[in-house]
Design a protein around this motif. Structure first.
Motif, short mmCIF file in Angstrom:
data_model
loop_
_atom_site.label_atom_id
_atom_site.label_comp_id
_atom_site.label_asym_id
_atom_site.label_seq_id
_atom_site.Cartn_x
_atom_site.Cartn_y
_atom_site.Cartn_z
N ILE A 20 0.83 -1.21 0.00
CA ILE A 20 0.00 0.00 0.00
C ILE A 20 0.86 1.25 0.00
N VAL A 21 1.94 1.25 0.80
CA VAL A 21 2.86 2.40 0.81
C VAL A 21 3.52 2.56 -0.55
N ALA A 22 3.94 1.45 -1.16
CA ALA A 22 4.56 1.51 -2.48
C ALA A 22 3.60 2.05 -3.53
N LEU A 23 2.32 1.62 -3.46
CA LEU A 23 1.32 2.13 -4.39
C LEU A 23 1.11 3.62 -4.20
N ALA A 24 1.06 4.05 -2.94
CA ALA A 24 0.89 5.47 -2.64
C ALA A 24 2.05 6.30 -3.20
N LEU A 25 3.27 5.76 -3.09
CA LEU A 25 4.45 6.47 -3.61
C LEU A 25 4.41 6.53 -5.14
N PHE A 26 3.99 5.42 -5.77
CA PHE A 26 3.86 5.40 -7.22
C PHE A 26 2.87 6.46 -7.68
N ILE A 27 1.72 6.51 -7.01
CA ILE A 27 0.69 7.49 -7.37
C ILE A 27 1.21 8.92 -7.20
N GLU A 28 2.00 9.13 -6.15
CA GLU A 28 2.48 10.47 -5.83
C GLU A 28 3.54 10.96 -6.81
N PHE A 29 4.46 10.08 -7.18
CA PHE A 29 5.63 10.56 -7.93
C PHE A 29 5.65 10.16 -9.40
N GLU A 30 4.83 9.19 -9.79
CA GLU A 30 4.84 8.75 -11.18
C GLU A 30 3.83 9.55 -12.00
N ASN A 31 4.24 10.02 -13.15
CA ASN A 31 3.34 10.79 -14.02
C ASN A 31 3.20 10.06 -15.36
N PHE A 32 2.13 9.31 -15.48
CA PHE A 32 1.85 8.63 -16.73
C PHE A 32 1.10 9.57 -17.67
N GLN A 33 1.39 9.43 -18.93
CA GLN A 33 0.70 10.25 -19.93
C GLN A 33 -0.76 9.80 -20.04
N ILE A 34 -1.68 10.77 -20.05
CA ILE A 34 -3.10 10.46 -20.22
C ILE A 34 -3.32 9.95 -21.64
N ILE A 35 -3.87 8.76 -21.77
CA ILE A 35 -3.96 8.10 -23.07
C ILE A 35 -5.21 8.50 -23.84
N THR A 36 -6.34 8.67 -23.16
CA THR A 36 -7.59 8.97 -23.84
C THR A 36 -8.49 9.81 -22.93
N ASP A 37 -9.41 10.53 -23.56
CA ASP A 37 -10.42 11.26 -22.79
C ASP A 37 -11.81 10.68 -22.99
N ASP A 38 -11.87 9.52 -23.65
CA ASP A 38 -13.14 8.81 -23.84
C ASP A 38 -13.54 8.15 -22.52
N LYS A 39 -14.68 8.52 -21.97
CA LYS A 39 -15.07 8.07 -20.63
C LYS A 39 -15.28 6.56 -20.56
N LEU A 40 -15.81 5.99 -21.63
CA LEU A 40 -16.03 4.55 -21.64
C LEU A 40 -14.71 3.80 -21.61
#
Length: 271
Positions: free
Chosen positions: A96-116
Protein backbone atom coordinates in the motif's frame (compact mmCIF):
# COMPACT_ATOMS: atom_id res chain seq x y z
CA UNK A 1 6.44 -14.36 12.12
CA UNK A 2 9.57 -15.44 14.07
CA UNK A 3 9.26 -19.00 12.72
CA UNK A 4 8.94 -17.65 9.19
CA UNK A 5 12.06 -15.47 9.59
CA UNK A 6 14.04 -18.42 10.97
CA UNK A 7 13.00 -20.61 8.03
CA UNK A 8 13.70 -17.76 5.64
CA UNK A 9 17.33 -17.48 6.80
CA UNK A 10 18.02 -21.21 6.48
CA UNK A 11 15.91 -22.29 3.50
CA UNK A 12 17.19 -21.24 0.07
CA UNK A 13 14.05 -22.42 -1.75
CA UNK A 14 11.90 -20.31 0.55
CA UNK A 15 14.16 -17.31 -0.07
CA UNK A 16 13.72 -17.70 -3.84
CA UNK A 17 9.93 -18.07 -3.50
CA UNK A 18 9.64 -14.96 -1.35
CA UNK A 19 11.85 -13.02 -3.77
CA UNK A 20 9.56 -14.00 -6.66
CA UNK A 21 6.51 -13.01 -4.64
CA UNK A 22 7.86 -9.52 -4.03
CA UNK A 23 8.85 -9.10 -7.68
CA UNK A 24 5.31 -10.03 -8.73
CA UNK A 25 3.81 -7.74 -6.09
CA UNK A 26 5.94 -4.90 -7.51
CA UNK A 27 4.56 -5.67 -10.99
CA UNK A 28 1.02 -5.67 -9.57
CA UNK A 29 1.61 -2.28 -7.94
CA UNK A 30 2.87 -0.92 -11.27
CA UNK A 31 -0.27 -2.09 -13.10
CA UNK A 32 -2.53 -0.69 -10.38
CA UNK A 33 -0.78 2.68 -10.48
CA UNK A 34 -1.20 2.82 -14.27
CA UNK A 35 -4.92 2.17 -13.91
CA UNK A 36 -5.24 4.91 -11.28
CA UNK A 37 -2.83 7.56 -12.56
CA UNK A 38 -3.24 7.19 -16.33
CA UNK A 39 -6.99 6.58 -16.41
CA UNK A 40 -9.20 6.95 -13.32
CA UNK A 41 -7.58 9.70 -11.24
CA UNK A 42 -7.11 12.39 -13.94
CA UNK A 43 -10.77 12.05 -14.92
CA UNK A 44 -12.29 12.02 -11.43
CA UNK A 45 -13.50 8.41 -11.72
CA UNK A 46 -13.62 6.05 -8.75
CA UNK A 47 -13.12 2.38 -8.17
CA UNK A 48 -14.53 0.23 -5.41
CA UNK A 49 -13.14 -0.41 -1.94
CA UNK A 50 -10.64 1.70 -0.03
CA UNK A 51 -9.09 2.92 -3.27
CA UNK A 52 -12.47 4.32 -4.23
CA UNK A 53 -12.80 6.06 -0.86
CA UNK A 54 -9.39 7.69 -1.35
CA UNK A 55 -10.37 8.85 -4.84
CA UNK A 56 -13.70 10.20 -3.57
CA UNK A 57 -12.02 12.19 -0.77
CA UNK A 58 -9.57 13.60 -3.30
CA UNK A 59 -12.42 14.49 -5.64
CA UNK A 60 -14.41 16.29 -2.93
CA UNK A 61 -11.75 17.83 -0.71
CA UNK A 62 -8.64 17.86 -2.87
CA UNK A 63 -6.62 15.93 -0.26
CA UNK A 64 -3.69 13.98 -1.67
CA UNK A 65 -4.81 10.49 -2.76
CA UNK A 66 -1.59 8.85 -1.50
CA UNK A 67 -2.04 10.22 2.02
CA UNK A 68 -5.73 9.26 2.19
CA UNK A 69 -5.00 5.77 0.85
CA UNK A 70 -2.47 5.10 3.63
CA UNK A 71 -4.56 6.64 6.43
CA UNK A 72 -7.79 4.86 5.48
CA UNK A 73 -5.94 1.53 5.13
CA UNK A 74 -4.47 1.61 8.67
CA UNK A 75 -7.64 0.45 10.54
CA UNK A 76 -8.13 -2.43 8.10
CA UNK A 77 -4.48 -3.51 8.41
CA UNK A 78 -4.81 -3.50 12.19
CA UNK A 79 -7.93 -5.63 11.83
CA UNK A 80 -6.03 -8.05 9.57
CA UNK A 81 -3.18 -8.28 12.09
CA UNK A 82 -5.50 -9.86 14.66
CA UNK A 83 -7.74 -11.87 12.32
CA UNK A 84 -5.62 -13.10 9.41
CA UNK A 85 -1.80 -13.02 9.54
CA UNK A 86 0.88 -10.59 10.78
CA UNK A 87 3.09 -11.48 7.81
CA UNK A 88 0.27 -10.74 5.36
CA UNK A 89 -0.16 -7.37 7.08
CA UNK A 90 3.58 -6.72 6.67
CA UNK A 91 3.46 -7.43 2.94
CA UNK A 92 0.23 -5.50 2.49
CA UNK A 93 1.61 -2.48 4.35
CA UNK A 94 4.64 -2.40 2.06
CA UNK A 95 2.38 -2.81 -0.99
CA UNK A 96 0.00 0.00 0.00
CA UNK A 97 2.86 2.40 0.81
CA UNK A 98 4.56 1.51 -2.48
CA UNK A 99 1.32 2.13 -4.39
CA UNK A 100 0.89 5.47 -2.64
CA UNK A 101 4.45 6.47 -3.61
CA UNK A 102 3.86 5.40 -7.22
CA UNK A 103 0.69 7.49 -7.37
CA UNK A 104 2.48 10.47 -5.83
CA UNK A 105 5.63 10.56 -7.93
CA UNK A 106 4.84 8.75 -11.18
CA UNK A 107 3.34 10.79 -14.02
CA UNK A 108 1.85 8.63 -16.73
CA UNK A 109 0.70 10.25 -19.93
CA UNK A 110 -3.10 10.46 -20.22
CA UNK A 111 -3.96 8.10 -23.07
CA UNK A 112 -7.59 8.97 -23.84
CA UNK A 113 -10.42 11.26 -22.79
CA UNK A 114 -13.14 8.81 -23.84
CA UNK A 115 -15.07 8.07 -20.63
CA UNK A 116 -16.03 4.55 -21.64
CA UNK A 117 -12.44 3.60 -22.46
CA UNK A 118 -11.25 5.22 -19.24
CA UNK A 119 -13.66 3.09 -17.18
CA UNK A 120 -12.82 -0.14 -18.99
CA UNK A 121 -9.04 0.15 -19.22
CA UNK A 122 -8.68 1.85 -15.85
CA UNK A 123 -10.57 -1.04 -14.28
CA UNK A 124 -8.56 -3.56 -16.32
CA UNK A 125 -5.15 -2.31 -15.19
CA UNK A 126 -6.28 -1.81 -11.60
CA UNK A 127 -7.88 -5.28 -11.45
CA UNK A 128 -4.76 -6.86 -12.91
CA UNK A 129 -2.62 -5.14 -10.29
CA UNK A 130 -4.88 -6.07 -7.38
CA UNK A 131 -5.20 -9.67 -8.61
CA UNK A 132 -1.45 -10.19 -8.95
CA UNK A 133 -0.90 -8.72 -5.50
CA UNK A 134 -3.57 -10.90 -3.84
CA UNK A 135 -2.20 -13.97 -5.60
CA UNK A 136 1.12 -13.32 -3.87
CA UNK A 137 -0.28 -12.94 -0.36
CA UNK A 138 -0.89 -9.20 0.00
CA UNK A 139 -3.73 -6.76 -0.56
CA UNK A 140 -3.99 -3.25 -1.96
CA UNK A 141 -7.51 -2.74 -0.67
CA UNK A 142 -8.79 -3.15 2.89
CA UNK A 143 -12.42 -3.91 2.00
CA UNK A 144 -11.52 -7.59 1.48
CA UNK A 145 -10.06 -7.65 5.00
CA UNK A 146 -13.33 -6.28 6.37
CA UNK A 147 -15.17 -9.00 4.47
CA UNK A 148 -12.99 -11.74 5.97
CA UNK A 149 -13.51 -10.35 9.50
CA UNK A 150 -17.31 -10.13 9.21
CA UNK A 151 -17.43 -13.57 7.62
CA UNK A 152 -15.55 -15.17 10.52
CA UNK A 153 -17.44 -13.41 13.29
CA UNK A 154 -20.96 -12.94 11.90
CA UNK A 155 -21.23 -15.45 9.05
CA UNK A 156 -21.66 -12.82 6.34
CA UNK A 157 -20.23 -13.74 2.95
CA UNK A 158 -17.17 -11.79 1.79
CA UNK A 159 -18.82 -11.04 -1.54
CA UNK A 160 -21.91 -9.59 0.16
CA UNK A 161 -19.82 -7.34 2.43
CA UNK A 162 -17.79 -6.02 -0.51
CA UNK A 163 -20.95 -5.50 -2.55
CA UNK A 164 -22.71 -3.50 0.18
CA UNK A 165 -19.57 -1.45 0.85
CA UNK A 166 -19.30 -0.47 -2.81
CA UNK A 167 -23.02 0.18 -3.27
CA UNK A 168 -22.85 2.70 -0.43
CA UNK A 169 -19.72 4.24 -1.91
CA UNK A 170 -21.29 4.74 -5.33
CA UNK A 171 -24.53 6.08 -3.83
CA UNK A 172 -22.49 8.71 -1.98
CA UNK A 173 -20.67 9.47 -5.23
CA UNK A 174 -23.97 9.92 -7.08
CA UNK A 175 -25.24 12.35 -4.44
CA UNK A 176 -22.07 14.35 -3.76
CA UNK A 177 -20.36 14.28 -7.17
CA UNK A 178 -22.64 13.32 -10.05
CA UNK A 179 -24.77 10.44 -11.26
CA UNK A 180 -22.70 10.13 -14.42
CA UNK A 181 -19.45 9.79 -12.46
CA UNK A 182 -21.08 7.16 -10.23
CA UNK A 183 -22.23 5.18 -13.28
CA UNK A 184 -18.82 5.22 -14.98
CA UNK A 185 -17.17 4.39 -11.65
CA UNK A 186 -19.50 1.42 -11.23
CA UNK A 187 -18.46 0.18 -14.67
CA UNK A 188 -14.79 0.57 -13.71
CA UNK A 189 -15.41 -1.40 -10.51
CA UNK A 190 -17.20 -4.23 -12.35
CA UNK A 191 -14.28 -4.53 -14.80
CA UNK A 192 -11.81 -4.46 -11.90
CA UNK A 193 -13.69 -7.18 -9.99
CA UNK A 194 -13.87 -9.46 -13.02
CA UNK A 195 -10.20 -9.03 -13.90
CA UNK A 196 -9.21 -9.72 -10.27
CA UNK A 197 -11.13 -13.03 -10.41
CA UNK A 198 -9.55 -14.01 -13.72
CA UNK A 199 -6.07 -13.12 -12.48
CA UNK A 200 -6.42 -15.17 -9.30
CA UNK A 201 -8.36 -18.15 -10.62
CA UNK A 202 -7.12 -18.24 -14.23
CA UNK A 203 -9.06 -18.26 -17.47
CA UNK A 204 -10.01 -21.93 -17.38
CA UNK A 205 -13.12 -22.67 -15.35
CA UNK A 206 -13.12 -26.20 -13.97
CA UNK A 207 -16.16 -28.12 -12.87
CA UNK A 208 -16.78 -31.35 -11.01
CA UNK A 209 -18.82 -33.89 -12.97
CA UNK A 210 -20.53 -36.98 -11.54
CA UNK A 211 -21.75 -39.69 -13.92
CA UNK A 212 -24.13 -42.41 -12.69
CA UNK A 213 -24.92 -45.15 -15.23
CA UNK A 214 -25.36 -48.89 -15.53
CA UNK A 215 -22.73 -48.65 -18.28
CA UNK A 216 -20.16 -47.03 -15.97
CA UNK A 217 -17.41 -49.53 -16.92
CA UNK A 218 -17.74 -48.74 -20.63
CA UNK A 219 -17.98 -44.97 -20.03
CA UNK A 220 -14.89 -44.82 -17.80
CA UNK A 221 -12.83 -46.79 -20.33
CA UNK A 222 -13.93 -44.53 -23.20
CA UNK A 223 -13.26 -41.33 -21.25
CA UNK A 224 -9.76 -42.45 -20.32
CA UNK A 225 -8.91 -43.83 -23.75
CA UNK A 226 -10.38 -41.12 -26.01
CA UNK A 227 -10.05 -38.00 -23.87
CA UNK A 228 -7.13 -38.91 -21.61
CA UNK A 229 -8.88 -37.50 -18.54
CA UNK A 230 -8.15 -38.87 -15.07
CA UNK A 231 -11.14 -40.04 -13.07
CA UNK A 232 -12.20 -41.50 -9.74
CA UNK A 233 -14.54 -44.48 -9.36
CA UNK A 234 -16.85 -44.55 -6.34
CA UNK A 235 -19.18 -47.32 -5.19
CA UNK A 236 -22.82 -46.37 -4.71
CA UNK A 237 -24.40 -49.07 -2.50
CA UNK A 238 -27.97 -47.98 -3.19
CA UNK A 239 -29.81 -45.31 -5.13
CA UNK A 240 -33.19 -44.43 -6.59
CA UNK A 241 -33.62 -43.83 -10.34
CA UNK A 242 -36.16 -44.16 -13.13
CA UNK A 243 -36.01 -47.93 -12.89
CA UNK A 244 -36.59 -47.99 -9.13
CA UNK A 245 -33.97 -48.99 -6.58
CA UNK A 246 -30.45 -49.48 -7.93
CA UNK A 247 -27.83 -51.32 -5.90
CA UNK A 248 -24.05 -51.81 -6.21
CA UNK A 249 -23.77 -49.18 -8.92
CA UNK A 250 -20.53 -47.42 -9.83
CA UNK A 251 -20.23 -43.64 -9.84
CA UNK A 252 -17.67 -41.82 -12.00
CA UNK A 253 -16.27 -38.54 -10.66
CA UNK A 254 -14.04 -36.28 -12.79
CA UNK A 255 -12.75 -32.70 -12.82
CA UNK A 256 -12.79 -31.09 -16.28
CA UNK A 257 -12.81 -27.67 -17.88
CA UNK A 258 -16.05 -26.47 -19.38
CA UNK A 259 -14.91 -27.02 -22.97
CA UNK A 260 -14.62 -30.76 -22.37
CA UNK A 261 -18.22 -31.08 -21.13
CA UNK A 262 -19.50 -31.15 -24.73
CA UNK A 263 -17.06 -33.93 -25.65
CA UNK A 264 -18.08 -36.06 -22.67
CA UNK A 265 -21.80 -35.52 -23.32
CA UNK A 266 -21.35 -36.72 -26.92
CA UNK A 267 -19.35 -39.75 -25.77
CA UNK A 268 -22.01 -40.72 -23.22
CA UNK A 269 -24.82 -40.24 -25.77
CA UNK A 270 -23.09 -42.65 -28.16
CA UNK A 271 -22.72 -45.30 -25.43
Amino acid sequence: MKIFLKDFMTNRALWIRVFREYIQIAIGILFASIGLKAFLLPNGFLDGGITGVALLVNNLLGINVSIVLILVSIPFLLLAYFTISPYMVFKSSLSIVALALFIEFENFQIITDDKLLISIFGGLFLGLGIGITIKNGAVLDGSEILGVYLNRHYGLSIGSVTFVFNVLLFLVTAVLVSLETAMYSTLAFLVTARVVDLTIEGFENYIGLIIISKDADVIQAKIYKELGIGLTILDSPIGYGKGGINSSQKVIQIIINRIEIVKINKLIDVI
